[in-house]
Design a protein around this motif. Structure first.
Motif, short mmCIF file in Angstrom:
data_model
loop_
_atom_site.label_atom_id
_atom_site.label_comp_id
_atom_site.label_asym_id
_atom_site.label_seq_id
_atom_site.Cartn_x
_atom_site.Cartn_y
_atom_site.Cartn_z
N ALA A 247 0.83 -1.21 0.00
CA ALA A 247 0.00 0.00 0.00
C ALA A 247 0.87 1.25 0.00
CB ALA A 247 -0.93 0.00 1.21
N ASN A 248 1.99 1.22 0.71
CA ASN A 248 2.92 2.36 0.66
C ASN A 248 3.42 2.58 -0.76
OD1 ASN A 248 2.94 1.98 3.67
ND2 ASN A 248 4.56 3.52 3.52
N LEU A 249 3.79 1.48 -1.43
CA LEU A 249 4.26 1.59 -2.81
C LEU A 249 3.16 2.14 -3.71
CD1 LEU A 249 6.47 1.01 -4.91
CD2 LEU A 249 5.61 -1.33 -5.04
N ALA A 250 1.94 1.70 -3.49
CA ALA A 250 0.82 2.09 -4.35
C ALA A 250 0.51 3.58 -4.28
CB ALA A 250 -0.42 1.28 -3.99
N VAL A 251 0.67 4.19 -3.10
CA VAL A 251 0.31 5.61 -2.95
C VAL A 251 1.51 6.53 -3.05
CG1 VAL A 251 -1.73 5.06 -1.58
CG2 VAL A 251 0.42 5.59 -0.41
N GLY A 252 2.67 5.97 -3.39
CA GLY A 252 3.85 6.82 -3.53
C GLY A 252 4.46 7.24 -2.22
N ALA A 253 4.36 6.37 -1.19
CA ALA A 253 4.91 6.68 0.12
C ALA A 253 6.06 5.74 0.46
CB ALA A 253 3.82 6.59 1.19
N THR A 254 7.08 5.73 -0.40
CA THR A 254 8.26 4.91 -0.14
C THR A 254 9.51 5.75 0.04
OG1 THR A 254 8.54 4.62 -2.54
CG2 THR A 254 7.39 2.86 -1.34
N ALA A 255 9.45 7.05 -0.21
CA ALA A 255 10.59 7.92 0.05
C ALA A 255 10.75 8.11 1.55
CB ALA A 255 10.38 9.27 -0.64
N VAL A 399 2.53 13.07 4.66
CA VAL A 399 1.60 11.95 4.75
C VAL A 399 0.78 11.85 3.47
CG1 VAL A 399 -0.34 10.95 6.02
CG2 VAL A 399 1.43 12.21 7.26
N ARG A 400 0.78 10.66 2.86
CA ARG A 400 -0.13 10.33 1.76
C ARG A 400 -1.26 9.51 2.36
NH1 ARG A 400 2.55 10.74 -3.11
NH2 ARG A 400 0.46 11.15 -3.93
N ALA A 401 -2.50 9.96 2.20
CA ALA A 401 -3.62 9.35 2.91
C ALA A 401 -4.66 8.79 1.96
CB ALA A 401 -4.28 10.40 3.82
N THR A 402 -5.20 7.63 2.32
CA THR A 402 -6.25 6.98 1.54
C THR A 402 -7.28 6.39 2.48
OG1 THR A 402 -5.17 4.81 1.54
CG2 THR A 402 -4.60 6.30 -0.24
N GLY A 403 -8.44 6.02 1.94
CA GLY A 403 -9.44 5.31 2.71
C GLY A 403 -10.80 5.97 2.68
N GLY A 404 -11.83 5.13 2.81
CA GLY A 404 -13.20 5.62 2.73
C GLY A 404 -13.57 6.62 3.79
N ALA A 405 -13.00 6.51 4.99
CA ALA A 405 -13.34 7.46 6.06
C ALA A 405 -12.98 8.88 5.68
CB ALA A 405 -12.63 7.06 7.36
N ILE A 425 -4.37 13.61 0.07
CA ILE A 425 -5.35 12.55 -0.16
C ILE A 425 -5.18 11.99 -1.56
CG2 ILE A 425 -7.78 11.92 -0.03
CD1 ILE A 425 -6.77 13.07 2.58
N THR A 426 -5.01 10.68 -1.64
CA THR A 426 -4.82 10.04 -2.94
C THR A 426 -5.94 9.05 -3.21
OG1 THR A 426 -3.51 8.20 -2.07
CG2 THR A 426 -2.32 10.21 -2.64
N ASP A 427 -6.08 8.69 -4.47
CA ASP A 427 -7.08 7.70 -4.88
C ASP A 427 -6.60 6.31 -4.48
OD1 ASP A 427 -9.13 6.33 -6.03
OD2 ASP A 427 -8.41 6.56 -8.09
N ASP A 428 -7.46 5.53 -3.83
CA ASP A 428 -7.03 4.20 -3.37
C ASP A 428 -7.90 3.09 -3.94
OD1 ASP A 428 -9.36 4.68 -1.98
OD2 ASP A 428 -8.67 3.73 -0.14
N VAL A 454 5.69 7.27 -9.01
CA VAL A 454 5.25 6.80 -10.32
C VAL A 454 3.91 7.45 -10.66
CG1 VAL A 454 6.42 4.59 -10.10
CG2 VAL A 454 4.05 4.79 -9.35
N PRO A 455 3.60 7.61 -11.94
CA PRO A 455 2.28 8.12 -12.32
C PRO A 455 1.19 7.22 -11.75
CG PRO A 455 3.76 8.07 -14.22
CD PRO A 455 4.47 7.35 -13.12
N GLY A 456 0.09 7.83 -11.40
CA GLY A 456 -1.02 7.06 -10.84
C GLY A 456 -1.08 7.12 -9.34
N ALA A 457 -0.04 7.72 -8.71
CA ALA A 457 -0.02 7.83 -7.25
C ALA A 457 0.00 9.29 -6.82
CB ALA A 457 1.20 7.09 -6.69
#
Length: 495
Positions: A247-255, A399-405, A425-428, A454-457
């Protein structure tokens, strides 16, 4: 792999559903196919999946995704896996399941965890393995099986995770990737080998566990499986990793110092760094991602569930309406403090027996105050997790944040205030399946780095903290911790 028409399928084995995410060479999500993965719950904390049902759902979803890609003139060039951590099932000598797959939510091993916490073993295990001693961990689950089902243990040839089982059916290889293994409580995170003292407690030998492999390991798709899926035999199948790290990789939170925050029914805060380790008080977990990267963080059991509970408890009001009411209450809820432990708590206490409480209740407090206090309590837990990361020399500066809440302005505002930093806030919608696809592209040489965005995050909005709210939450954070400890003493005779 650089051709935009070449697609990787990220297969995410979640707690309630399997998702197959098709990602093209430009890192765009082409489709997301979902199949239910029913979680069967029962007495004494049982929470399990039927592995054959999950496998059938994976095959259906991959076949449908493959058909969509073919219809658009796209070529599937690899598969990759993500999975919920802490699963466990027993296999016989033929590789057939002897048990359902226990999920992280299975709490039957709670007594085992309590006994370990009563000794010096718990902290030593946590510091060695990075996995908290908790009923979620396969370490305690294995000890529970030894104590309660010795005949089954004698018949078991291999213990593995649910993803390991599905991967073996796709490739003919029974292996455990180091990411999922790092969350078992059985792996020494400093050597990335099975940890002898943990194996002794679990009463399992290393030869009854799968071979350990890097998450980037690629195997080949079996011909009969390929035919059933409409894919070419020999297609690369990347072992993949755990859902939290991906999930960290998906939202661009690996730096470095960039955290991923997820807020749904439960929540988590995680940050990536290049070495393992936890804080001295053993409040954080540490799980492997890939390529020398480790994810430190903590999951909280109570997030969106507290608002749902409040709506049900106050006469079945609509959650959205209740959140709007709570948003009219000033930060601090007029002195009302909540410990939101409706489901016990994981980070930073790792205490399944934790109880919730409302402290400072007065006649003038209504449902809006109580709801705001509960949500602020969740924010405090996330901030305490952040503090544990800082204590482990893993600071958080963004902070890169995702989730329905986070669709609720109140949730986003309180989380930003509690952490006292903006939330990007990013798309998850694709989640860890997207991360699995990115990992495959890295493993196969099409992505140069796991730490570059990466693009998409990309973030689609930013929520900044309200200074007054941030100040009030910071002033009472230490009190929240003290209240937890005091309440723990009050309930001790009833455990």
């Amino acid at each position: 792999m650089k051709d935009e028409t070449q697609v990787v399928l990220g297969i995410d084995l979640g707690t309630t559903a399997t998702k197959v995410v098709a990602v093209d060479g430009a890192h765009r999500v082409i489709s997301t196919i979902e199949r239910p993965a029913p979680l069967r719950t029962g007495r004494h904390g049982e929470a399990v999946h039927d592995p054959e049902t999950v496998l059938a759902g994976v095959i259906e979803a991959v076949r449908e995704s493959t058909g969509i890609c073919a219809g658009r003139g796209l070529q599937v060039v690899a598969l990759s896996f993500s999975a919920a951590l802490h699963t466990l099932l027993a296999l016989d000598s033929s590789g057939e399941p002897l048990t359902p797959a226990l999920s992280w939510a299975d709490t039957r091993a709670a007594d085992i965890a309590r006994r370990l916490h009563a000794t010096s073993s718990a902290d030593a295990l946590h510091r060695a393995t990075g996995t908290p001693v908790h009923s979620m961990a396969p370490l305690t689950k294995l000890a529970w099986f030894t104590a309660h089902e010795p005949d089954l243990v004698r018949r078991t040839a291999t213990w593995c995770g649910l993803k390991d089982y599905v991967l073996s059916r796709f490739t003919g290889r029974l292996v455990t990737d180091l990411s999922c293994a790092s969350a078992t409580g059985l792996l020494d995170m400093h050597t990335t080998r099975w940890h002898g003292p943990a194996l002794d407690i679990a009463e399992v030998s290393a030869d009854r566990l799968p071979e350990l492999v890097p998450p980037t390991s690629a195997f080949t798709l079996l011909p009969e499986v390929a035919a059933a899926l409409g894919l070419p035999a020999g297609l690369p199948v990347v072992a993949g990793a755990g859902d939290g790290p991906l999930a960290n990789l998906a939202v661009g939170a690996t730096a470095p110092a960039t955290a991923a925050l997820s807020l749904g029914t439960s929540g988590a805060l995680r940050v990536v760094r290049d070495r393992p380790g936890v804080d001295e008080r053993c409040r954080a977990f540490c799980y492997y991602l890939a390529d020398g990267l480790w994810v430190l963080g903590g999951a909280v059991s109570n997030a969106g569930v507290v608002a749902q509970w409040a709506a049900e408890s106050f006469g079945g009001v609509d959650v959205a309406d209740l959140l709007k009411e709570a948003g009219q209450v000033e930060p601090g809820a007029e002195g009302l403090i909540a410990l939101p432990y409706l489901l016990g708590e994981r980070a930073p206490w790792w205490d399944p027996d934790a109880r919730g409480a409302l402290i400072g209740l007065r006649r003038g407090h209504g449902r809006a105050h109580m709801t705001r206090a509960m949500i602020e309590g969740v924010g405090q837990q996330l901030a305490l997790v952040r503090d544990s990361l800082l204590a482990a020399d893993a600071p958080v500066t963004s902070v890169r944040a995702t989730g329905g809440a986070l669709r609720s302005p109140l949730w986003a505002e309180i989380a930003a205030a509690a952490l006292d930093m903006p939330l990007e806030i990013t798309d998850d919608t694709a989640g860890s399946g997207f991360g699995a696809a990115l990992l495959a592209r890295y493993a196969l040489g099409a992505l140069p780095s796991l730490t570059s965005p990466v693009p998409g995050a990309r973030a689609h909005r930013t929520v900044t903290p309200d200074p007054m709210a941030a100040r009030r939450l910071a002033e009472t954070r230490g009190l929240s911790e003290q209240l937890y400890q005091l309440l723990r003493e009050v309930q001790r005779p009833y455990l």
